[in-house]
Design a protein around this motif. Structure first.
Motif, PDB file in Angstrom:
ATOM      1  N   MET A   1       0.842  -1.173   0.000  1.00 32.60           N
ATOM      2  CA  MET A   1       0.000   0.000   0.000  1.00 32.60           C
ATOM      3  C   MET A   1       0.890   1.241   0.000  1.00 32.60           C
ATOM      4  N   ASN A   2       0.674   2.139  -0.925  1.00 36.34           N
ATOM      5  CA  ASN A   2       1.483   3.333  -1.065  1.00 36.34           C
ATOM      6  C   ASN A   2       0.638   4.560  -0.706  1.00 36.34           C
ATOM      7  N   ALA A   3       0.394   4.748   0.584  1.00 38.08           N
ATOM      8  CA  ALA A   3      -0.424   5.882   1.030  1.00 38.08           C
ATOM      9  C   ALA A   3       0.484   7.058   1.338  1.00 38.08           C
ATOM     10  N   HIS A   4       0.172   8.202   0.756  1.00 45.05           N
ATOM     11  CA  HIS A   4       0.942   9.412   1.001  1.00 45.05           C
ATOM     12  C   HIS A   4       0.256  10.205   2.113  1.00 45.05           C
ATOM     13  N   VAL A   5       0.982  10.452   3.192  1.00 46.26           N
ATOM     14  CA  VAL A   5       0.444  11.209   4.309  1.00 46.26           C
ATOM     15  C   VAL A   5       0.908  12.647   4.172  1.00 46.26           C
ATOM     16  N   ARG A   6      -0.060  13.567   4.155  1.00 45.18           N
ATOM     17  CA  ARG A   6       0.255  14.983   4.051  1.00 45.18           C
ATOM     18  C   ARG A   6       0.126  15.623   5.427  1.00 45.18           C
ATOM     19  N   THR A   7       1.093  16.425   5.796  1.00 41.46           N
ATOM     20  CA  THR A   7       1.072  17.092   7.084  1.00 41.46           C
ATOM     21  C   THR A   7       0.791  18.571   6.880  1.00 41.46           C
ATOM     22  N   ARG A   8      -0.075  19.132   7.718  1.00 45.65           N
ATOM     23  CA  ARG A   8      -0.346  20.570   7.690  1.00 45.65           C
ATOM     24  C   ARG A   8      -0.426  21.057   9.125  1.00 45.65           C
ATOM     25  N   VAL A   9       0.332  22.099   9.416  1.00 48.68           N
ATOM     26  CA  VAL A   9       0.308  22.678  10.752  1.00 48.68           C
ATOM     27  C   VAL A   9      -0.988  23.466  10.904  1.00 48.68           C
ATOM     28  N   SER A  10      -1.628  23.322  12.049  1.00 47.94           N
ATOM     29  CA  SER A  10      -2.908  23.972  12.295  1.00 47.94           C
ATOM     30  C   SER A  10      -2.872  24.720  13.621  1.00 47.94           C
ATOM     31  N   ALA A  11      -3.800  25.640  13.780  1.00 48.94           N
ATOM     32  CA  ALA A  11      -3.953  26.387  15.030  1.00 48.94           C
ATOM     33  C   ALA A  11      -5.422  26.320  15.441  1.00 48.94           C
ATOM     34  N   TYR A  12      -5.647  26.059  16.706  1.00 49.22           N
ATOM     35  CA  TYR A  12      -7.010  25.966  17.227  1.00 49.22           C
ATOM     36  C   TYR A  12      -7.136  26.836  18.465  1.00 49.22           C
ATOM     37  N   PRO A  41     -12.693  25.836  17.328  1.00 48.31           N
ATOM     38  CA  PRO A  41     -12.536  26.655  16.122  1.00 48.31           C
ATOM     39  C   PRO A  41     -11.070  26.785  15.752  1.00 48.31           C
ATOM     40  N   GLY A  42     -10.818  26.765  14.474  1.00 52.52           N
ATOM     41  CA  GLY A  42      -9.451  26.897  13.987  1.00 52.52           C
ATOM     42  C   GLY A  42      -9.294  26.183  12.667  1.00 52.52           C
ATOM     43  N   GLY A  43      -8.071  25.997  12.274  1.00 52.48           N
ATOM     44  CA  GLY A  43      -7.807  25.322  11.016  1.00 52.48           C
ATOM     45  C   GLY A  43      -6.356  25.461  10.603  1.00 52.48           C
ATOM     46  N   GLY A  44      -6.096  25.124   9.362  1.00 51.78           N
ATOM     47  CA  GLY A  44      -4.739  25.112   8.850  1.00 51.78           C
ATOM     48  C   GLY A  44      -4.123  26.491   8.755  1.00 51.78           C
ATOM     49  N   ILE A  45      -2.815  26.534   8.990  1.00 52.46           N
ATOM     50  CA  ILE A  45      -2.052  27.769   8.864  1.00 52.46           C
ATOM     51  C   ILE A  45      -1.526  27.837   7.434  1.00 52.46           C
ATOM     52  N   ASP A  46      -1.852  28.935   6.744  1.00 50.29           N
ATOM     53  CA  ASP A  46      -1.401  29.119   5.361  1.00 50.29           C
ATOM     54  C   ASP A  46       0.094  29.425   5.321  1.00 50.29           C
ATOM     55  N   PRO A  47       0.774  29.106   4.217  1.00 51.60           N
ATOM     56  CA  PRO A  47       2.204  29.413   4.110  1.00 51.60           C
ATOM     57  C   PRO A  47       2.460  30.899   4.366  1.00 51.60           C
ATOM     58  N   GLU A  49       1.923  32.494   7.083  1.00 52.87           N
ATOM     59  CA  GLU A  49       0.987  33.034   8.069  1.00 52.87           C
ATOM     60  C   GLU A  49       1.441  32.637   9.472  1.00 52.87           C
ATOM     61  N   GLN A  50       1.247  33.523  10.416  1.00 51.24           N
ATOM     62  CA  GLN A  50       1.540  33.236  11.814  1.00 51.24           C
ATOM     63  C   GLN A  50       0.311  32.578  12.452  1.00 51.24           C
ATOM     64  N   PRO A  51       0.501  31.753  13.499  1.00 48.47           N
ATOM     65  CA  PRO A  51      -0.647  31.089  14.132  1.00 48.47           C
ATOM     66  C   PRO A  51      -1.742  32.061  14.572  1.00 48.47           C
ATOM     67  N   VAL A  52      -1.372  33.207  15.152  1.00 47.45           N
ATOM     68  CA  VAL A  52      -2.388  34.159  15.604  1.00 47.45           C
ATOM     69  C   VAL A  52      -3.162  34.739  14.416  1.00 47.45           C
ATOM     70  N   GLU A  53      -2.516  34.884  13.270  1.00 48.24           N
ATOM     71  CA  GLU A  53      -3.200  35.360  12.064  1.00 48.24           C
ATOM     72  C   GLU A  53      -4.198  34.314  11.566  1.00 48.24           C
ATOM     73  N   ALA A  54      -3.792  33.051  11.614  1.00 51.78           N
ATOM     74  CA  ALA A  54      -4.692  31.974  11.184  1.00 51.78           C
ATOM     75  C   ALA A  54      -5.921  31.910  12.079  1.00 51.78           C
ATOM     76  N   LEU A  55      -5.714  32.022  13.394  1.00 44.92           N
ATOM     77  CA  LEU A  55      -6.855  31.979  14.310  1.00 44.92           C
ATOM     78  C   LEU A  55      -7.765  33.172  14.106  1.00 44.92           C
ATOM     79  N   SER A  56      -7.186  34.341  13.896  1.00 38.85           N
ATOM     80  CA  SER A  56      -8.000  35.527  13.651  1.00 38.85           C
ATOM     81  C   SER A  56      -8.858  35.332  12.406  1.00 38.85           C
ATOM     82  N   ARG A  57      -8.257  34.779  11.361  1.00 45.03           N
ATOM     83  CA  ARG A  57      -8.993  34.512  10.110  1.00 45.03           C
ATOM     84  C   ARG A  57     -10.107  33.503  10.359  1.00 45.03           C
ATOM     85  N   GLU A  58      -9.796  32.435  11.069  1.00 48.10           N
ATOM     86  CA  GLU A  58     -10.781  31.381  11.311  1.00 48.10           C
ATOM     87  C   GLU A  58     -11.914  31.849  12.219  1.00 48.10           C
TER      88      GLU A  58
END
Length: 81
Positions: A1-12, A41-47, A49-58
């Motif tokens: 099985m060749n499963a590709h795992v994608r990682t994304r940093v998130s802020a909640y 509430p929260g979600g992925g941090i865009d390239p 972007e700082q964590p506080v910016e991501a949370l503010s957006r979310e």
């Protein structure tokens, strides 16, 4: 099985107002978590972007209209072992 795992940093957020906890419900289209679950509430941090910016957006949503913008709290001091 060749499963590709994608990682994304998130802020909640742990958002409390008047002793009430803000939770969001995941949509039926959630690609990562089980749809319909209640979640912080929260979600992925865009390239670039700082964590506080991501949370503010979310946290900018119709549910928060008329309320002051969220403010970050400093992290608690590190526990000493």
């Amino acid at each position: 099985m060749n499963a590709h795992v994608r990682t994304r940093v998130s802020a909640y957020a742990i958002a409390v107002e008047d002793e009430r906890l803000l939770l969001t419900r995941l949509s039926d289209a959630s690609p990562v978590f089980t749809p319909g679950l209640w979640h912080m509430p929260g979600g992925g941090i865009d390239p670039g972007e700082q964590p506080v910016e991501a949370l503010s957006r979310e946290l900018r949503s119709p549910a928060r209209r008329g309320r002051p913008p969220p403010r970050p709290m400093p992290p608690p001091p590190a526990a000493r072992l």
